[in-house]
Scaffold this active site. Structure first.
Site, short mmCIF file in Angstrom:
data_model
loop_
_atom_site.label_atom_id
_atom_site.label_comp_id
_atom_site.label_asym_id
_atom_site.label_seq_id
_atom_site.Cartn_x
_atom_site.Cartn_y
_atom_site.Cartn_z
CG ASN A 50 0.47 -6.20 2.31
OD1 ASN A 50 1.33 -6.77 1.66
ND2 ASN A 50 -0.49 -6.85 2.94
CD GLU A 52 -1.14 -7.55 7.34
OE1 GLU A 52 -0.93 -8.42 8.23
OE2 GLU A 52 -1.98 -7.69 6.44
CB CYS A 61 -2.44 -0.34 1.17
SG CYS A 61 -3.95 -0.64 2.10
CD GLU A 63 -3.10 -0.79 -3.36
OE1 GLU A 63 -2.52 -1.13 -2.31
OE2 GLU A 63 -4.21 -1.23 -3.70
CB CYS A 96 -8.59 0.07 0.50
SG CYS A 96 -7.29 1.21 1.00
CB CYS A 99 -5.08 2.77 -1.90
SG CYS A 99 -4.03 2.06 -0.62
#
Ligand code: THU
Length: 135
Positions: A50, A52, A61, A63, A96, A99
């Site tokens: 990830n 940010e 993210c 993924e 999430c 994703c």
């Protein structure tokens, strides 16, 4: 073609790659470091963490970072055989919604492996995202 399983060897490769990349996550805001690894149908492995941003909504993210790396290397025909997601704290963490949709795009039959409350869970992408969007 369905591919709802991975060999023990591939599972170990996925785990090692995801736990290696989680160390490089950029998560100064949440402190929640996530790593993901994709095993493509061609047999290649790609990892992502990830990343940010001070503008929180721009966060990428793990993924999706791993999937983008896989597409960048293999091209538009890249298909996911399996994707694993881990986090540094080893707490339950399922992909999430965003994703799930991106995983679905590259493999409705992909195996999604993530930390549940009682160890890792293996769930096919189409089960994690019923009626995923297609254009
Ligand atoms: N995160 C992921 O990278 N993958 C997930 O499956 C869940 C959440 C990240 C996004 C954000 O950087 C941090 O975890 C906390 O939400």
């Amino acid at each position: 073609m369905t591919s709802f399983s991975v060999s023990d060897e591939d599972r170990a490769r996925l785990l090692i790659a995801a736990f290696e990349v989680v160390k490089r996550a950029y998560a100064p805001y949440s402190q929640f470091r996530v790593g993901a690894a994709v095993l493509t149908k061609k047999g290649n492995l790609f990892a992502g963490c990830n990343v940010e941003n001070a503008s929180y909504g721009l966060t990428i993210c793990a993924e999706r970072a791993a999937i983008c790396a896989a597409v960048a290397a293999e091209g538009a025909a890249m298909e996911i055989h399996a994707i694993i997601v881990v986090n540094e704290q080893k707490v339950p963490c399922s992909p999430c919604g965003a994703c799930r949709q991106v995983i679905f795009e590259f493999g409705a039959d992909a195996l999604v492996i993530f930390q549940g409350s009682e160890g890792f869970k293996d769930i096919p992408a189409a089960e994690l995202l019923p009626d995923g969007f297609r254009l």
